[in-house]
Design a protein around this motif. Structure first.
Motif, PDB file in Angstrom:
ATOM      1  N   GLY A 220       6.198  -7.861  -2.868  1.00  0.00           N
ATOM      2  CA  GLY A 220       5.754  -7.253  -1.616  1.00  0.00           C
ATOM      3  C   GLY A 220       5.586  -5.754  -1.686  1.00  0.00           C
ATOM      4  O   GLY A 220       5.006  -5.143  -0.764  1.00  0.00           O
ATOM      5  N   SER A 242       8.266 -10.594   2.279  1.00  0.00           N
ATOM      6  CA  SER A 242       7.577  -9.357   1.897  1.00  0.00           C
ATOM      7  C   SER A 242       6.123  -9.588   1.527  1.00  0.00           C
ATOM      8  O   SER A 242       5.334  -8.640   1.444  1.00  0.00           O
ATOM      9  N   ASN A 245       3.287  -7.905   3.290  1.00  0.00           N
ATOM     10  CA  ASN A 245       2.881  -6.519   3.038  1.00  0.00           C
ATOM     11  C   ASN A 245       1.575  -6.405   2.278  1.00  0.00           C
ATOM     12  O   ASN A 245       0.982  -5.326   2.225  1.00  0.00           O
TER      13      ASN A 245
END
Length: 814
Positions: A220, A242, A245
């Motif tokens: 991420g 994550s 992201n």
């Protein structure tokens, strides 16, 4: 004050300046090659096996900075780039290679150079490298940890080698890296957390390895990532939170892993995503509606997962207007085909096969004016096929319950039409004869009746596959193939067709499969088919063919034949010793065998031949014949005389069935030459003498039957013989040594055990085999093969000609 001397000096300076300028413009820039650099290059080139027919273009007397593949720094003369891609170096990189003396190298490209051996750790000495490409070689061993020394590296490609071991954590030190390509190796272990340090990374390709475990949460951190390909590994678990992201992703692939979780609910956050592929996993949950709100989305592959519920799209104007390809096949979706699919106006391909979709085809699909390829096969759809679909080029609706056709007012563009396994009835649809560009036609497993119309002649110049198997077509099989020069497969088996075998098939030089089994065709053996150079499979089984198989002065070719089944006819006569001499397709395996039975090569159709089998009375079909399968079934005729010696040269033969004929003399010892034989049936002949002890060497043998002959002497004691049923030796009164196979009681009291033996034999006859081991190992009897062994279900085909994506071939019993 400017004096005359000043003017003179200025004039001289300007003269020199313009002279130098003119010289510079009139001649190319000089790059003075350093002697040590030239020496290092020549010694490096000398470390490899140079092809004498392709000598090095490097001329020792010329400036090395002007050599092909070499670039130097304009000022220092140091070699800064070496590109020898696709040059056959045919050797390994040595630890002390002169290459590592080129310490100013920035670019090193040895892609496709046939490099072998390991990557030397001394490669890490080239600390100024910004590009390193060693892809598409034969490199082995582990990736050296010293790769972390190349801290200026921006592009690293080690793909398409045979590298093993873990991805070294030191790769995570390369914080300037933009491209990391390690795909198509044999790498193992987890994806290292340290990859999350590569904050500048744009492209991450680790597909086609043996990586395991979860995708690390550190991924991420790669917020600049544009493409991530982790497919064809053994990754599992959940995608980390994550992952949200990675909002700049435009290409994402987890294809063919072991994920069993649900997809994230925040899919709409990937607002630049164009390509999304998680096919070939076991993802769970409902249809991911949020994915289809991404405006940039173009291709989606969700096939071969465990998604459930109905297919629904968000009722919003934010739907993906650029969507072109949608794969939802092989899931557990149910309910109707959604009317809202019409919002994807750029959709070209829609694949919904192998689900539980019900109801009719919605008329809203008519709004998809760019739709070209539609696959709704293996569902529970019903009703009429709408007329607007005839504008498509490829349509497969097989294995549904469609029962009729709607007329179309527009010209049809159909090139591939698969209506196999529906509920269509009545006569052959004559409008099909007007489909001028048709190349693939499958009407098998329906309720069509009446005659096959001669108007099919209109299509034969474009047809490559004609499959009318398992209907109720009757009357004479029309001889309409004079112009069928593209025809590869012809299957009219399991109908009620009569008359002669169509001689115009002699014009079909590309023909690979002919199947007319289970009809009423009455003709002599079409030995002229032996001249067809590509004929692999021939089945005349269960017809009324008659007469001898061999005619003097008529050569029997069949050089490419792999499988032949002429059983249950009325063939007679003897076979000369040389009868099988030219059957080279059963003598050796060729590169073509890797493609045969998996797809029809060249041009387009991808399909799977299959075998219909009966195992103890239960019909099955295996959708893929093993590629190295070779079989001869001459059973159920009236052929007599000796078994031809030339059959011993068919080294690749897996199945031989000569049962229920009138062969005489001894069982020939040359059968022991067929070292790959897995199934042998010589029962119900007039063979005499002993069972050759040499047959004990056939370690692949899984099934054999010598019953109902005139054999005598001992039964071989080898494991393959001792595993057979007693009925395999029944009714050979001179045989002995059956105690371990049949039991003491059966041997000592044959009269009292007669009823039991008859029952055992009756059970075995239910197999009426054509036996083959389908994808089995040595000595494993995998499928007593049985009954009508190649009923040929042609499924999951596609055409490269139409730009179709190959679906992964799977083997499953239906």
């Amino acid at each position: 004050m400017i004096t005359q001397s000043h003017c003179y000096c200025f004039s001289v300076i300007m003269t020199i300046y313009f002279s130098l300028l003119f010289h510079t413009l009139a001649s190319p820039t000089q790059k003075f090659c350093r002697h040590d650099q030239k020496d290092a290059l020549l010694k490096f080139r000398g470390e490899f096996l140079i092809d004498a027919s392709n000598p090095s273009p490097w001329n020792k007397s010329s400036d090395c900075c002007l050599w092909e593949g070499v670039k130097c720094d304009d000022k220092s003369g140091q070699v800064i780039s070496l590109d020898l891609s696709y040059t056959s170096l045919n050797s390994s990189l040595k630890t002390n290679s002169s290459l590592f003396r080129l310490s100013y190298l920035r670019h090193l490209n040895l892609n496709g150079c046939n490099l072998q051996g390991e990557i030397p750790s001394s490669l890490g000495n080239l600390s100024r490298l910004t590009l390193l490409d060693l892809a598409s070689n034969q490199l082995i061993g582990e990736i050296p940890a010293s790769i972390g020394n190349l801290k200026r590296l921006r592009y690293l490609n080690l793909g398409a080698n045979t590298l093993i071991g873990k991805i070294p954590a030191s790769v995570g030190i390369l914080d300037e890296l933009r491209d990391l390509i390690l795909a198509a190796n044999e790498l193992t272990g987890n994806i290292p957390d340290s990859l999350g340090n590569l904050s500048s990374l744009l492209y991450l390709r680790l597909s086609a390895n043996h990586l395991v475990g979860e995708v690390p949460a550190s991924i991420g951190n790669l917020k600049e990532l544009r493409a991530m390909s982790l497919g064809q590994n053994s990754l599992s678990g959940n995608l980390p939170i994550s992952f949200a992201n990675l909002t700049k992703l435009n290409h994402f692939s987890l294809r063919s892993n072991n994920f069993t979780s649900m997809l994230p609910s925040y899919m709409s956050g990937f607002h630049k995503l164009e390509h999304f592929d998680v096919g070939g996993n076991s993802f769970l949950g409902s249809f991911p509606k949020s994915l289809f709100t991404i405006p940039s989305l173009q291709t989606v592959y969700l096939e071969e997962n465990q998604f459930t519920g109905s297919i629904e799209f968000e009722n919003t104007s934010l739907s993906s207007p650029k969507l072109e390809i949608l794969y939802l096949a092989h899931n557990n979706f149910d309910g109707p085909v959604p009317k809202s699919i019409s919002k994807f106006l750029n959709l070209r391909e829609l694949h919904l096969s192998h689900n539980n979709v019900t109801g009719p085809i919605p008329r809203s699909i008519s709004k998809l004016v760019n739709l070209d390829y539609l696959d709704l096969s293996n569902n529970m759809l019903e009703g009429k096929i709408p007329g607007f679909l005839w504008r498509l080029t490829t349509m497969t609706l097989s294995h549904n319950s469609f029962s009729s056709f709607e007329k179309s007012s527009q010209e049809s563009l159909i090139q591939a039409l698969d209506l196999n396994s529906n509920s269509f009835g009545g006569p052959f649809p004559h409008w099909i004869c007007k489909l001028k560009g048709l190349s693939f036609l499958d009407l098998s497993n329906n309720l069509f009746n009446g005659s096959i119309p001669p108007c099919l002649r209109n299509l034969t110049d474009s047809l490559t596959e004609l499959i009318l198997r398992n209907n109720s077509f009757n009357g004479v099989l029309p001889d309409i193939f004079a112009n069928a020069t593209e025809l590869r497969s012809f299957d009219v088996s399991r109908n009620k067709l009569e008359g002669k075998f169509p001689k115009s098939l002699i014009n079909c030089k590309l023909l690979q499969l002919v199947n007319v089994e289970s009809n009423r065709i009455k003709d002599k053996f079409p030995s002229w088919l032996g001249s067809l150079p590509s004929l692999h499979v021939l089945s005349l089984r269960s017809n009324e063919f008659y007469g001898p198989l061999y005619h003097r002065h008529k050569s029997i070719g069949f050089q490419s034949l792999r499988v032949i089944d002429i059983s249950h006819n009325d063939f007679t006569g003897t076979l000369p010793p040389h009868y099988f001499s030219n059957w080279h397709g059963m003598t050796t395996l060729t590169e073509e065998d890797d493609r045969y039975m998996a797809d029809i090569v060249n041009d387009f159709i991808f399909y799977r031949n299959s075998m219909g089998m009966v195992n103890k009375g239960v019909e099955m079909s295996f959708e893929r014949i093993r590629q190295d399968f070779r079989a001869i079934d001459f059973s159920g005729n009236r052929i007599y005389g000796k078994i031809p010696e030339s059959i011993g040269s068919l080294k690749e033969l897996r199945l031989l069935n000569l049962s229920d004929n009138a062969f005489t003399s001894d069982i020939p010892r040359f059968l022991a030459n067929l070292t790959k034989l897995e199934t042998l049936d010589l029962s119900r002949n007039k063979l005499s003498g002993q069972i050759p002890q040499d047959l004990d060497k056939l370690t692949f043998m899984s099934y054999m039957n010598f019953s109902h002959n005139l054999l005598q002497g001992p039964v071989p004691r080898g494991t393959q013989f001792q595993r057979q049923k007693c009925s395999s030796f029944l009714d050979n009164h001179g045989l002995f040594g059956l105690e371990d196979i049949c039991g003491e009681t059966h041997v000592l009291n044959p009269t009292t055990s007669q009823q039991h033996e008859e029952l055992s034999e009756s059970e075995e006859q239910m197999f009426n085999w054509v036996a083959a081991a389908v994808a089995c190992g040595p000595g494993v009897f995998c499928g007593l093969v049985i009954g009508h062994f190649f009923t040929s279900h042609y499924q999951e085909w596609f055409t490269e000609k139409f730009g179709r994506r190959k679906v992964r071939v799977t083997t499953r019993a239906r």
